[in-house]
Design a protein around this motif. Sequence first.
Motif, PDB file in Angstrom:
ATOM      1  N   ASP A  47      68.921 -10.350   4.770  1.00 19.41           N
ATOM      2  CA  ASP A  47      68.563  -9.603   5.891  1.00 19.41           C
ATOM      3  C   ASP A  47      69.538  -8.575   6.224  1.00 19.41           C
ATOM      4  O   ASP A  47      69.592  -7.598   6.810  1.00 19.41           O
ATOM      5  CB  ASP A  47      67.640  -9.911   6.956  1.00 19.41           C
ATOM      6  N   GLY A  48      70.795  -8.866   5.505  1.00 16.89           N
ATOM      7  CA  GLY A  48      71.958  -8.397   5.562  1.00 16.89           C
ATOM      8  C   GLY A  48      73.082  -8.769   6.729  1.00 16.89           C
ATOM      9  O   GLY A  48      74.021  -8.136   6.887  1.00 16.89           O
ATOM     10  N   ARG A  49      72.500  -9.479   7.512  1.00 15.27           N
ATOM     11  CA  ARG A  49      73.361 -10.294   8.636  1.00 15.27           C
ATOM     12  C   ARG A  49      74.400 -11.007   8.134  1.00 15.27           C
ATOM     13  O   ARG A  49      74.319 -11.568   6.938  1.00 15.27           O
ATOM     14  CB  ARG A  49      72.465 -11.235   9.611  1.00 15.27           C
ATOM     15  N   GLN A  50      75.651 -10.785   8.862  1.00 16.67           N
ATOM     16  CA  GLN A  50      76.730 -11.740   8.166  1.00 16.67           C
ATOM     17  C   GLN A  50      77.029 -13.027   8.955  1.00 16.67           C
ATOM     18  O   GLN A  50      76.872 -13.080  10.301  1.00 16.67           O
ATOM     19  CB  GLN A  50      77.986 -10.855   8.514  1.00 16.67           C
ATOM     20  N   PHE A  51      77.107 -13.975   8.511  1.00 17.32           N
ATOM     21  CA  PHE A  51      77.721 -15.392   8.929  1.00 17.32           C
ATOM     22  C   PHE A  51      78.821 -15.725   8.371  1.00 17.32           C
ATOM     23  O   PHE A  51      79.112 -15.915   7.217  1.00 17.32           O
ATOM     24  CB  PHE A  51      76.476 -16.449   8.711  1.00 17.32           C
ATOM     25  N   ASP A  52      79.835 -16.200   9.230  1.00 17.79           N
ATOM     26  CA  ASP A  52      81.083 -16.670   8.822  1.00 17.79           C
ATOM     27  C   ASP A  52      81.275 -18.172   8.771  1.00 17.79           C
ATOM     28  O   ASP A  52      80.846 -19.029   9.342  1.00 17.79           O
ATOM     29  CB  ASP A  52      82.521 -16.273   9.767  1.00 17.79           C
ATOM     30  N   LEU A  53      81.894 -18.562   7.730  1.00 16.40           N
ATOM     31  CA  LEU A  53      82.153 -20.104   7.394  1.00 16.40           C
ATOM     32  C   LEU A  53      83.704 -20.224   7.393  1.00 16.40           C
ATOM     33  O   LEU A  53      84.443 -19.967   6.544  1.00 16.40           O
ATOM     34  CB  LEU A  53      81.583 -20.511   5.998  1.00 16.40           C
ATOM     35  N   ALA A  54      84.082 -20.959   8.579  1.00 17.73           N
ATOM     36  CA  ALA A  54      85.502 -21.473   8.723  1.00 17.73           C
ATOM     37  C   ALA A  54      85.407 -22.940   9.105  1.00 17.73           C
ATOM     38  O   ALA A  54      84.729 -23.200   9.956  1.00 17.73           O
ATOM     39  CB  ALA A  54      86.256 -20.370   9.551  1.00 17.73           C
ATOM     40  N   PRO A  55      86.725 -23.495   8.875  1.00 17.31           N
ATOM     41  CA  PRO A  55      86.876 -24.949   9.254  1.00 17.31           C
ATOM     42  C   PRO A  55      86.861 -24.893  11.022  1.00 17.31           C
ATOM     43  O   PRO A  55      87.562 -23.873  11.615  1.00 17.31           O
ATOM     44  CB  PRO A  55      88.386 -25.419   8.958  1.00 17.31           C
ATOM     45  N   GLY A  56      86.287 -25.769  11.593  1.00 17.80           N
ATOM     46  CA  GLY A  56      86.382 -25.935  12.922  1.00 17.80           C
ATOM     47  C   GLY A  56      87.909 -26.339  13.323  1.00 17.80           C
ATOM     48  O   GLY A  56      88.618 -26.964  12.563  1.00 17.80           O
ATOM     49  N   ARG A  57      88.330 -26.331  14.649  1.00 19.72           N
ATOM     50  CA  ARG A  57      89.533 -26.408  15.122  1.00 19.72           C
ATOM     51  C   ARG A  57      89.863 -28.001  15.509  1.00 19.72           C
ATOM     52  O   ARG A  57      90.902 -28.180  15.238  1.00 19.72           O
ATOM     53  CB  ARG A  57      89.932 -25.455  16.159  1.00 19.72           C
ATOM     54  N   TRP A  58      88.830 -28.576  15.736  1.00 20.31           N
ATOM     55  CA  TRP A  58      89.283 -29.941  16.152  1.00 20.31           C
ATOM     56  C   TRP A  58      88.555 -31.062  15.202  1.00 20.31           C
ATOM     57  O   TRP A  58      89.356 -32.189  15.337  1.00 20.31           O
ATOM     58  CB  TRP A  58      88.511 -30.082  17.544  1.00 20.31           C
ATOM     59  N   LEU A  59      87.732 -30.655  14.499  1.00 23.23           N
ATOM     60  CA  LEU A  59      87.176 -31.794  13.846  1.00 23.23           C
ATOM     61  C   LEU A  59      88.237 -32.103  12.339  1.00 23.23           C
ATOM     62  O   LEU A  59      88.563 -31.208  11.779  1.00 23.23           O
ATOM     63  CB  LEU A  59      85.879 -31.594  13.276  1.00 23.23           C
ATOM     64  N   PRO A  60      88.461 -33.344  12.179  1.00 25.39           N
ATOM     65  CA  PRO A  60      89.245 -33.530  10.550  1.00 25.39           C
ATOM     66  C   PRO A  60      88.452 -33.187   9.644  1.00 25.39           C
ATOM     67  O   PRO A  60      87.181 -33.581   9.686  1.00 25.39           O
ATOM     68  CB  PRO A  60      89.762 -34.913  11.122  1.00 25.39           C
ATOM     69  N   ALA A  61      88.947 -33.307   8.347  1.00 26.96           N
ATOM     70  CA  ALA A  61      87.946 -33.337   7.082  1.00 26.96           C
ATOM     71  C   ALA A  61      87.556 -35.167   6.859  1.00 26.96           C
ATOM     72  O   ALA A  61      88.503 -35.544   7.359  1.00 26.96           O
ATOM     73  CB  ALA A  61      89.082 -32.887   6.024  1.00 26.96           C
ATOM     74  N   PRO A  62      86.315 -34.906   6.418  1.00 26.10           N
ATOM     75  CA  PRO A  62      85.614 -33.684   5.820  1.00 26.10           C
ATOM     76  C   PRO A  62      84.421 -33.446   6.862  1.00 26.10           C
ATOM     77  O   PRO A  62      83.571 -32.764   6.519  1.00 26.10           O
ATOM     78  CB  PRO A  62      84.853 -34.653   4.743  1.00 26.10           C
ATOM     79  N   LEU A  63      84.679 -33.476   8.177  1.00 20.97           N
ATOM     80  CA  LEU A  63      83.732 -33.298   9.241  1.00 20.97           C
ATOM     81  C   LEU A  63      84.094 -31.774   9.462  1.00 20.97           C
ATOM     82  O   LEU A  63      83.204 -31.089  10.649  1.00 20.97           O
ATOM     83  CB  LEU A  63      83.790 -34.078  10.204  1.00 20.97           C
ATOM     84  N   HIS A  64      85.070 -31.112   9.101  1.00 18.26           N
ATOM     85  CA  HIS A  64      85.574 -29.992   9.840  1.00 18.26           C
ATOM     86  C   HIS A  64      84.715 -28.419   9.673  1.00 18.26           C
ATOM     87  O   HIS A  64      84.770 -27.594  10.315  1.00 18.26           O
ATOM     88  CB  HIS A  64      87.175 -29.502   9.139  1.00 18.26           C
ATOM     89  N   LEU A  65      83.809 -28.764   8.637  1.00 12.57           N
ATOM     90  CA  LEU A  65      82.876 -27.486   8.469  1.00 12.57           C
ATOM     91  C   LEU A  65      81.417 -27.976   9.034  1.00 12.57           C
ATOM     92  O   LEU A  65      80.564 -26.791   8.910  1.00 12.57           O
ATOM     93  CB  LEU A  65      82.814 -27.551   6.787  1.00 12.57           C
ATOM     94  N   LEU A  66      81.195 -28.963   9.794  1.00  8.78           N
ATOM     95  CA  LEU A  66      79.807 -29.181  10.340  1.00  8.78           C
ATOM     96  C   LEU A  66      79.540 -28.003  11.324  1.00  8.78           C
ATOM     97  O   LEU A  66      78.434 -27.373  11.227  1.00  8.78           O
ATOM     98  CB  LEU A  66      79.997 -30.335  11.188  1.00  8.78           C
ATOM     99  N   PRO A  67      80.560 -27.555  12.193  1.00 10.97           N
ATOM    100  CA  PRO A  67      80.158 -26.363  13.093  1.00 10.97           C
ATOM    101  C   PRO A  67      79.716 -25.068  12.317  1.00 10.97           C
ATOM    102  O   PRO A  67      78.654 -24.414  12.785  1.00 10.97           O
ATOM    103  CB  PRO A  67      81.246 -26.319  13.854  1.00 10.97           C
ATOM    104  N   ALA A  68      80.381 -24.943  11.236  1.00 12.83           N
ATOM    105  CA  ALA A  68      80.204 -23.708  10.719  1.00 12.83           C
ATOM    106  C   ALA A  68      78.988 -23.614   9.742  1.00 12.83           C
ATOM    107  O   ALA A  68      78.289 -22.440   9.863  1.00 12.83           O
ATOM    108  CB  ALA A  68      81.463 -23.349   9.771  1.00 12.83           C
TER     109      ALA A  68
END
Length: 203
Positions: A47-68
Motif C-alpha cells: 500500500d506504499g507505506r515504508q517500514f524500516d529494518l535495522a538491528p536493535g540496540r540492545w539485543l545481541p546477534a542473532p536476536l538483534h533483528l527481532l524488534p525490527a
Amino acid sequence: DPTTGQLADFCQHVSMGCGTNLVDFCRRAGIADSFRRFRVLHFIAPDGRQFDLAPGRWLPAPLHLLPAIWRLKYLSRRERIGIVLTMRRLAREAGDASERTIAQWLRDQKQSAHAIENFWGVILVSALAETLDRISVVAARQVFVRGFLASRGACDVLVPEMPLGELYGERLMRRLIELGVALHLGSAGGRIDRTAALAETLQ
C-alpha cells in the motif's frame, strides 16, 4: 560496450557487512572510503507505506533483528511470528540434499503467499538476482544466516560512491601500482601465488 564504445558497470554493485573479505580487501587497498554504508533497510508495503529494518540496540546477534521484524506491520502478527520461527529453522538446516528450491521449502514451512512475496522474496531476489523457484535452500540459507543473523552489522549495505570502472579500475590500479604490483590487463591467469612480500605490503 563493443557496439556503442561506452563503459558499462558489470560487476558487484553493492556489498553487505557480511562480505568481510571484500571489506578487508578494500581497507587494505585504500579504497574503503569509496563506499557509503547504510544501516537501515527500507521495506515498501504493497500500500506504499515504508517500514524500516535495522538491528536493535540492545539485543545481541542473532536476536538483534527481532524488534525490527515485529515492526513490519504490513505483515500480519501470525506472519511475523511465522517468519521468525521459519528463519530459525532455516538457520538450523545443515543442507538440503533433496534439491528443493526455497519456494518449495517455504511452502512446506506453511509460510503464506503474502509473506513469501513481500518478505522472503524481497530479500532473496535482491541478494541473488533470481526468482524463488530457482534459488536453492542452501543459497537462501547463506543469505539469511550470514547476511542477517551472523552479526549486528551483517545486513548493512555498502554502496560505491563512484562508478565501478573508476573504483575497481583507475583508483584500485593506482593503489596496486603504488604497492609495487605489476598489472597485466587482458591476460589470462594460470594460478594465484600469494607471496609473503605482497601479503606484508597490504597489511
